[in-house]
Scaffold this motif. Structure first.
Motif, PDB file in Angstrom:
ATOM      1  N   GLY A   1      51.860  -3.099  -8.770  1.00 14.77           N
ATOM      2  CA  GLY A   1      51.365  -2.387  -9.514  1.00 14.77           C
ATOM      3  C   GLY A   1      50.397  -3.203 -10.526  1.00 14.77           C
ATOM      4  O   GLY A   1      50.521  -2.246 -12.179  1.00 14.77           O
ATOM      5  N   ALA A   2      50.246  -4.452 -11.091  1.00  9.12           N
ATOM      6  CA  ALA A   2      49.140  -4.621 -11.835  1.00  9.12           C
ATOM      7  C   ALA A   2      47.980  -4.204 -11.900  1.00  9.12           C
ATOM      8  O   ALA A   2      47.630  -3.949 -10.404  1.00  9.12           O
ATOM      9  N   ASP A   3      46.977  -4.103 -12.950  1.00 11.82           N
ATOM     10  CA  ASP A   3      46.146  -3.282 -13.245  1.00 11.82           C
ATOM     11  C   ASP A   3      45.118  -4.350 -13.224  1.00 11.82           C
ATOM     12  O   ASP A   3      45.227  -5.391 -14.401  1.00 11.82           O
TER      13      ASP A   3
ATOM     14  N   VAL B   1      50.813  -4.312 -17.838  1.00 14.93           N
ATOM     15  CA  VAL B   1      51.581  -3.033 -17.302  1.00 14.93           C
ATOM     16  C   VAL B   1      53.100  -3.703 -17.891  1.00 14.93           C
ATOM     17  O   VAL B   1      53.393  -4.619 -18.351  1.00 14.93           O
ATOM     18  N   PRO B   2      53.355  -2.804 -18.214  1.00 13.14           N
ATOM     19  CA  PRO B   2      54.534  -2.787 -19.021  1.00 13.14           C
ATOM     20  C   PRO B   2      56.272  -3.336 -17.941  1.00 13.14           C
ATOM     21  O   PRO B   2      56.988  -4.112 -18.157  1.00 13.14           O
ATOM     22  N   ARG B   3      55.609  -3.126 -16.537  1.00 10.13           N
ATOM     23  CA  ARG B   3      56.199  -3.247 -15.051  1.00 10.13           C
ATOM     24  C   ARG B   3      55.330  -3.771 -14.083  1.00 10.13           C
ATOM     25  O   ARG B   3      54.915  -3.121 -13.898  1.00 10.13           O
TER      26      ARG B   3
ATOM     27  N   ALA C   1      49.640 -12.829 -17.307  1.00  9.98           N
ATOM     28  CA  ALA C   1      49.002 -11.384 -18.364  1.00  9.98           C
ATOM     29  C   ALA C   1      49.130 -10.665 -17.669  1.00  9.98           C
ATOM     30  O   ALA C   1      49.275  -9.101 -18.593  1.00  9.98           O
ATOM     31  N   ALA C   2      49.624 -10.571 -16.288  1.00  9.02           N
ATOM     32  CA  ALA C   2      50.134  -8.917 -15.629  1.00  9.02           C
ATOM     33  C   ALA C   2      50.954  -7.990 -16.320  1.00  9.02           C
ATOM     34  O   ALA C   2      50.484  -6.581 -16.578  1.00  9.02           O
ATOM     35  N   VAL C   3      51.773  -8.641 -17.190  1.00  4.56           N
ATOM     36  CA  VAL C   3      52.760  -7.815 -17.656  1.00  4.56           C
ATOM     37  C   VAL C   3      52.595  -8.172 -19.070  1.00  4.56           C
ATOM     38  O   VAL C   3      53.797  -8.023 -20.046  1.00  4.56           O
TER      39      VAL C   3
ATOM     40  N   LEU D   1      55.497 -10.336 -23.323  1.00  5.88           N
ATOM     41  CA  LEU D   1      54.443 -11.344 -24.356  1.00  5.88           C
ATOM     42  C   LEU D   1      53.359 -10.707 -24.264  1.00  5.88           C
ATOM     43  O   LEU D   1      53.131  -9.280 -24.552  1.00  5.88           O
ATOM     44  N   GLU D   2      52.931 -10.489 -25.355  1.00  4.49           N
ATOM     45  CA  GLU D   2      51.105 -10.686 -26.159  1.00  4.49           C
ATOM     46  C   GLU D   2      50.068 -11.401 -24.826  1.00  4.49           C
ATOM     47  O   GLU D   2      50.169 -12.279 -24.281  1.00  4.49           O
TER      48      GLU D   2
END
Ligand code: UD1
Length: 417
Positions: free
Chosen positions: A343-345, A358-360, A315-317, A289-290
């Protein structure tokens, strides 16, 4: 206590029927307390919140039976006008019983409603409006004792904020009041229009529902009718989020596109493609996703606060930064800390959440603490590497009917145990 177990990174694919709207079903069920005879409600979702409304109707003296998604309420006159704390605490939506019971019986005794802990959630607008309509309300230790010594009388009510529940409560109280009630700055959510459609079919005279000014001409009495609840736009938004995080391609069946405008627009920004056809909506998500840039929750037709949590999980990924501003409830980012375990920022402060995609995400044991927060954890779990274990499933069950089964049918690896 059951838990949800998800093995993530399965692409969602296929078609799914969207359930009836919880936030329509609750005020409509409360409205049946005001309608003599039989009301038949179709497309009523099976949820702990709607079951609580049926229990309340039975307590008040109605017969309320469910067969699948059809509910039949038989109201030959209420036997009582109090609602005990144990029933009121089950759901926030129960507050609209106040307007309905007051109109039906000329008195009502309730304790303050429960619901998810997403902020203080006062009911001062409800109380002020009902007083203006002629109710005498005494507040004592979290309970309200309401009487109508001289009947409810139509009046002009200007809401300081377009509260959904207050608009509904006033509509219910004003339907059989003497004269005309005008609500300005009324909530415009589709569920307000659905309640008005139900009430008008029962004999009420309501115009302008779904617009900023609602006019209610009082009638003598309401008689039950048959009505189908509109589709749940928040469940649709959640399913879109689930498809989006898995690079999925799904078709939502039985939706009203115009109710989803703000949500679709955000996911278009994120690179998803939508195709609307009749009451179906297909969403095709990209591999990644953008970012969605800036999302502000607003009263309808703005971006719904109830969709904030699942969209925040998406949105987290995303590939960049998304900023959320939560304008409706002050304590609505509790899911952010749980997403961080995956692992979300995400940084939150007051109304603000800054999400660095984050990518994953990675599977973890997480706990839901409110309805839409639970939906966010499910959406996140679907895209996690490895296994996610979600506790607090009772919150999800307040608003999502057979959700894990619907996701499993779309290809997710998810079970409730
Ligand atoms: C309804 C929905 C809920 C949704 C919310 C906003 C139902 C059962 N629930 O909740 O899912 O998130 O609309 O779209 O339909 N407020 C006051 N005083 C009042 C009433 C409300 O200050 O008397 C405040 C609330 O604290 C909140 C804001 O107004 O900050 C909006 O609340 P409201 O629109 O009333 O939400 P609900 O009807 O509780």
């Amino acid at each position: 206590m059951s838990k949800l177990y998800i093995t993530g990174r399965k692409r969602l694919n296929g078609a799914v029927k969207v359930q009836g709207a919880k936030n329509s079903a609750l005020p409509i069920l409360a409205a049946t307390a005001l309608c003599k005879g039989e009301s038949v409600i179709y497309n009523c979702p099976v949820l702990s919140d709607t079951e609580a409304s049926l229990m309340t109707l039975r307590y008040l003296g109605c017969r309320a039976e469910r067969s699948g998604n059809t509910v039949i309420v038989r109201n030959d006159g209420l036997r009582r006008s109090d609602i005990p704390d144990s029933l009121m605490r089950k759901t926030r939506g129960s507050v609209v019983f106040l307007g309905a019971v007051l109109a039906a019986e000329g008195k009502a005794k309730i304790c303050l409603p429960g619901g998810c802990d997403i902020g203080i959630r006062p009911i001062d607008m409800h109380i002020k409006a009902l007083r203006k309509l002629g109710a005498v309300i005494k507040e004592r230790r979290g309970c309200l004792d309401c009487r109508v010594p001289h009947g409810l009388k139509g009046c002009e009510i200007a809401l300081p904020f377009p509260s959904v529940g207050a608009t509904e409560d006033i509509m219910l109280a004003a339907c059989t009041a003497d004269g005309t009630t005008t609500i300005t700055n009324a909530a415009r959510e589709p569920e307000i229009g659905d309640l008005a459609d139900f009430l008008n079919r029962c004999g009420a005279q309501i115009s302008g529902a779904g617009e900023g000014t609602v006019i209610i001409d009082g009638v003598n009495e309401l008689k039950g009718c048959a009505h189908a609840v509109i589709p749940d736009r928040i469940v649709a938004a959640t399913l879109i989020s689930c498809a989006a995080v898995t690079g999925g391609d799904i078709t939502l069946k039985g939706v009203i596109h115009s109710h989803l405008g703000a949500v679709v627009s955000v996911f278009e920004d994120a690179g998803c493609a939508f195709k609307a056809d009749g009451n179906e909506l297909r969403i095709k998500a990209p591999e990644r996703l953008e970012p969605m840039k800036l999302i502000r929750t607003m009263p309808y037709p703005g971006f719904p606060t109830d969709a904030q949590a699942p969209v925040l999980a998406a949105a987290a990924v995303a590939d960049g930064t998304t900023v959320f501003i939560e304008n409706i409830f002050e304590n609505r980012y509790r899911h952010a800390a749980e997403l961080a375990r995956m692992g979300a920022d995400i940084r939150t402060e007051g109304k603000l959440a800054v999400v660095e995609g984050v990518p994953r995400l990675y599977g973890a044991a997480v706990e839901a603490t409110d309805l839409r927060g639970a939906a966010a954890l499910v959406a996140a779990g679907l895209c996690c590497e490895g296994k996610t274990e979600i506790s607090g499933v009772k919150y999800l069950e307040r608003g999502y009917e057979d959700f894990e089964q619907k996701l499993a049918a779309l290809g997710a690896e998810i079970v409730k145990l």
